[in-house]
Design an enzyme around this catalytic site. Sequence first.
Site, PDB file in Angstrom:
ATOM      1  N   ASP A   1      -2.651  10.091   4.057  1.00 44.30           N
ATOM      2  CA  ASP A   1      -4.048   9.682   4.204  1.00 44.30           C
ATOM      3  C   ASP A   1      -4.770  10.635   5.145  1.00 44.30           C
ATOM      4  O   ASP A   1      -4.716  10.474   6.365  1.00 44.30           O
ATOM      5  CB  ASP A   1      -4.119   8.245   4.739  1.00 44.30           C
ATOM      6  CG  ASP A   1      -5.562   7.776   4.918  1.00 44.30           C
ATOM      7  OD1 ASP A   1      -6.473   8.430   4.383  1.00 44.30           O
ATOM      8  OD2 ASP A   1      -5.759   6.725   5.577  1.00 44.30           O
TER       9      ASP A   1
ATOM     10  N   LYS B   1     -10.276  12.555   8.581  1.00 45.20           N
ATOM     11  CA  LYS B   1      -9.797  12.085   9.886  1.00 45.20           C
ATOM     12  C   LYS B   1      -9.758  13.253  10.872  1.00 45.20           C
ATOM     13  O   LYS B   1      -9.616  14.408  10.452  1.00 45.20           O
ATOM     14  CB  LYS B   1      -8.366  11.542   9.733  1.00 45.20           C
ATOM     15  CG  LYS B   1      -8.261  10.197   9.062  1.00 45.20           C
ATOM     16  CD  LYS B   1      -6.813   9.733   9.053  1.00 45.20           C
ATOM     17  CE  LYS B   1      -6.653   8.386   8.358  1.00 45.20           C
ATOM     18  NZ  LYS B   1      -7.358   7.276   9.041  1.00 45.20           N
TER      19      LYS B   1
ATOM     20  N   ASP C   1       1.476   6.135   5.686  1.00 45.68           N
ATOM     21  CA  ASP C   1       0.503   5.195   5.126  1.00 45.68           C
ATOM     22  C   ASP C   1       0.997   4.530   3.831  1.00 45.68           C
ATOM     23  O   ASP C   1       0.253   3.816   3.173  1.00 45.68           O
ATOM     24  CB  ASP C   1      -0.831   5.921   4.903  1.00 45.68           C
ATOM     25  CG  ASP C   1      -2.037   5.008   5.064  1.00 45.68           C
ATOM     26  OD1 ASP C   1      -1.879   3.940   5.684  1.00 45.68           O
ATOM     27  OD2 ASP C   1      -3.117   5.364   4.569  1.00 45.68           O
TER      28      ASP C   1
ATOM     29  N   GLU D   1      -9.491   3.636   2.150  1.00 42.29           N
ATOM     30  CA  GLU D   1      -8.967   3.799   0.794  1.00 42.29           C
ATOM     31  C   GLU D   1      -7.923   2.744   0.433  1.00 42.29           C
ATOM     32  O   GLU D   1      -7.753   2.410  -0.732  1.00 42.29           O
ATOM     33  CB  GLU D   1      -8.381   5.202   0.622  1.00 42.29           C
ATOM     34  CG  GLU D   1      -6.929   5.402   1.126  1.00 42.29           C
ATOM     35  CD  GLU D   1      -6.751   5.172   2.623  1.00 42.29           C
ATOM     36  OE1 GLU D   1      -7.762   5.241   3.352  1.00 42.29           O
ATOM     37  OE2 GLU D   1      -5.617   4.910   3.062  1.00 42.29           O
TER      38      GLU D   1
ATOM     39  N   LYS E   1       0.843  -1.202   0.000  1.00 36.73           N
ATOM     40  CA  LYS E   1       0.000   0.000   0.000  1.00 36.73           C
ATOM     41  C   LYS E   1       0.878   1.252   0.000  1.00 36.73           C
ATOM     42  O   LYS E   1       1.729   1.423   0.870  1.00 36.73           O
ATOM     43  CB  LYS E   1      -0.908  -0.006   1.246  1.00 36.73           C
ATOM     44  CG  LYS E   1      -1.692   1.295   1.472  1.00 36.73           C
ATOM     45  CD  LYS E   1      -2.630   1.193   2.675  1.00 36.73           C
ATOM     46  CE  LYS E   1      -3.310   2.527   2.997  1.00 36.73           C
ATOM     47  NZ  LYS E   1      -4.182   2.461   4.193  1.00 36.73           N
TER      48      LYS E   1
ATOM     49  N   ASP F   1     -12.292   6.948   3.897  1.00 39.28           N
ATOM     50  CA  ASP F   1     -11.074   6.682   4.668  1.00 39.28           C
ATOM     51  C   ASP F   1     -10.661   5.207   4.593  1.00 39.28           C
ATOM     52  O   ASP F   1      -9.584   4.833   5.040  1.00 39.28           O
ATOM     53  CB  ASP F   1     -11.281   7.125   6.120  1.00 39.28           C
ATOM     54  CG  ASP F   1      -9.981   7.296   6.873  1.00 39.28           C
ATOM     55  OD1 ASP F   1      -8.914   7.263   6.219  1.00 39.28           O
ATOM     56  OD2 ASP F   1     -10.023   7.465   8.105  1.00 39.28           O
TER      57      ASP F   1
ATOM     58  N   ARG G   1      -7.755  -0.474   0.896  1.00 39.02           N
ATOM     59  CA  ARG G   1      -8.284  -1.688   0.265  1.00 39.02           C
ATOM     60  C   ARG G   1      -8.709  -1.423  -1.175  1.00 39.02           C
ATOM     61  O   ARG G   1      -8.696  -2.337  -2.005  1.00 39.02           O
ATOM     62  CB  ARG G   1      -9.436  -2.250   1.121  1.00 39.02           C
ATOM     63  CG  ARG G   1     -10.601  -1.310   1.280  1.00 39.02           C
ATOM     64  CD  ARG G   1     -11.491  -1.694   2.437  1.00 39.02           C
ATOM     65  NE  ARG G   1     -10.939  -1.264   3.735  1.00 39.02           N
ATOM     66  CZ  ARG G   1     -11.511  -1.501   4.906  1.00 39.02           C
ATOM     67  NH1 ARG G   1     -12.652  -2.183   4.966  1.00 39.02           N
ATOM     68  NH2 ARG G   1     -10.959  -1.091   6.021  1.00 39.02           N
TER      69      ARG G   1
HETATM   70  N1  BES Z   1      -4.359   4.213   7.013  1.00 39.70           N
HETATM   71  C1  BES Z   1      -5.503   3.956   7.789  1.00 39.70           C
HETATM   72  C2  BES Z   1      -5.273   2.916   8.896  1.00 39.70           C
HETATM   73  C3  BES Z   1      -4.292   3.314   9.965  1.00 39.70           C
HETATM   74  C4  BES Z   1      -4.741   3.904  11.128  1.00 39.70           C
HETATM   75  C5  BES Z   1      -2.957   3.026   9.827  1.00 39.70           C
HETATM   76  C6  BES Z   1      -3.851   4.237  12.114  1.00 39.70           C
HETATM   77  C7  BES Z   1      -2.061   3.359  10.824  1.00 39.70           C
HETATM   78  C8  BES Z   1      -2.503   3.964  11.979  1.00 39.70           C
HETATM   79  C9  BES Z   1      -6.639   3.434   6.895  1.00 39.70           C
HETATM   80  O1  BES Z   1      -6.664   3.952   5.620  1.00 39.70           O
HETATM   81  C10 BES Z   1      -7.913   3.818   7.549  1.00 39.70           C
HETATM   82  O2  BES Z   1      -8.166   4.981   7.649  1.00 39.70           O
HETATM   83  N2  BES Z   1      -8.700   2.826   7.947  1.00 39.70           N
HETATM   84  C11 BES Z   1      -9.941   3.069   8.576  1.00 39.70           C
HETATM   85  C12 BES Z   1     -10.940   2.114   7.993  1.00 39.70           C
HETATM   86  C13 BES Z   1     -12.356   2.360   8.433  1.00 39.70           C
HETATM   87  C14 BES Z   1     -12.854   3.671   7.866  1.00 39.70           C
HETATM   88  C15 BES Z   1     -13.207   1.220   7.996  1.00 39.70           C
HETATM   89  C16 BES Z   1      -9.780   2.834  10.065  1.00 39.70           C
HETATM   90  O3  BES Z   1      -9.083   1.893  10.443  1.00 39.70           O
HETATM   91  O4  BES Z   1     -10.291   3.625  10.836  1.00 39.70           O
HETATM   92 ZN    ZN Z   2      -4.894   4.577   4.864  1.00 46.11          ZN
HETATM   93 MN    MN Z   3      -7.690   5.771   5.514  1.00 48.06          MN
END
Ligand code: BES
Ligand code: ZN
Ligand code: MN
Length: 497
Positions: free
Chosen positions: A272, A279, A290, A351, A267, A349, A353
């Site tokens: 992000d 966020k 990220d 993104e 990834k 968010d 996947r």
């Molecule tokens: N990049 C983030 C996940 C992340 C969070 C990595 C904290 C490292 C530290 C990912 O893109 C994300 O935002 N995931 C969301 C998914 C949700 C919206 C289903 C999450 O984990 O909150």
């Molecule tokens: Zn992310």
């Molecule tokens: Mn995200």
Amino acid sequence: MDVVIRKGDPLKQKTSCIVIAVSEGKAPTKTLKALDEVLDGAIGKAQREQEFRGKHKEILLLHAGRRLPAERVLLVGLGKEKGNGTERLRQAIGTAASHLQGKKVRSFALDLSSFLLKGVSLASAARAAVEGATLGCYRFDRYRSENGAETPPELGQILMLVEKQGEIREAQEGATQARAICRGVVLARDLVNEPGNVKSPEHLAAKARELAEETGISCTVLGRAELEVEGMGALLGVAQGSVREPRLIVLEYRAGGGSAPVALIGKGVVFDAGGISLKPAEKMEEMKMDMAGGAAVLGTLLSAALLKLPVNLVGIVPAVENLPSGSAIRPGDVLTSLSKKTIEVINTDAEGRLILADALTYARRFNPRLVIDLATLTGACIIALGHHASAVLGNHEGLIRQLIRAGERCGERLWQLPLWEEYAGQIKSDIADVKNTGGRPAGAITAAAFLQKFASDFNWAHLDIAGTAWEDKGRPYTPKGGTGVGVRLLIDYLQGK
Ligand code: BES
Ligand code: ZN
Ligand code: MN
């Protein structure tokens, strides 16, 4: 940093510091006894006063005055004989080396024989020593003014002492491997630490081209127009909120004859912000990390090529920026992925996947023997495992077992989460083939269940490195910031011992 290996007596070495390991609760070695005598019993005294008992990572720094050719002696504890030996070595040497670096000692000699543990070969000990010292002294100070008080000097030279001439070759072998591996880890850390304003998708692509040029492997980069022709609607959807254009970076390393390649997918979200599903501000600055999965893939290809591993590898890094803007995708949008499957975007968010879905589909044209993806995919993974393990999920138990074992050897631990088909129920969409979030329960698993929809005909494992890609406090050979996680794991897996 230079590494030199020589036969020599640690007590006769002229060096700014001689580093010697001490095990806890064991009779002192010959060297240690001789040293204690030269130092008028200073070591024995420190032990009796409980200032130094050889506990793991404990250190004692003494000035030698005129009593030794070495200016200083640093004793470092290895603790008791238990658990993973090489990991104990990396941690002890990382602690010792970064302590010396903090004292502005630029080079030191290491009594390698004192670091030999039960079940650890000389080559592995030398490799662990060089890994521990190099990674422990890693600093990202590109953006500090010179001579800043906070900037410790770079490590100059490590001299590793062995007892017999005949041992030099084996130690050299371990040290040379470690240096190739650390090049990859350092590249990954540098890329992760690089700030978002510098780190565009094209910046990652330029770094990939650079490493391909150095190692003679091939590098192809697809730009926006080519991604449109391909039909990568999921990747392009994420990218459309940023003025910085997306890239799909493809590296190919072929040294495995006619065998099918291993595909590594990382990834590469250079920043992000969450997109329209923005966020919160707190810690948002960390979201420059990220792209750590992508960084691990680039680092692994660099190290594999330097090591001349006899394998075929394809590295694929979808690189985008996830920002909110007037042109960004909205919650509720439906994207058509490269696989032609449609995706309802519930949360912009989620993104990672989306871009991985297209990268997984793209990997099909290489007919990979197996596919491993690495991604800072979910906050839920951090809730499940914290910062001490990455999550592993997939559809091939043998591959998962081997990855877990590699993680134990190299100290980058993995823990398996289940991927039962029931979880896929959470990502059913009312209007499209799949939706990109599955609600709060088991977030790390439903993310993997989403990826599985695009990986189903591969032997596939997914690593969620959200909790391990970034270090908040600093550990023995992992300073604060990007950890470079994944590089040593994959190299260890590919070397498959
Ligand atoms: N990049 C983030 C996940 C992340 C969070 C990595 C904290 C490292 C530290 C990912 O893109 C994300 O935002 N995931 C969301 C998914 C949700 C919206 C289903 C999450 O984990 O909150
Ligand atoms: Zn992310
Ligand atoms: Mn995200």
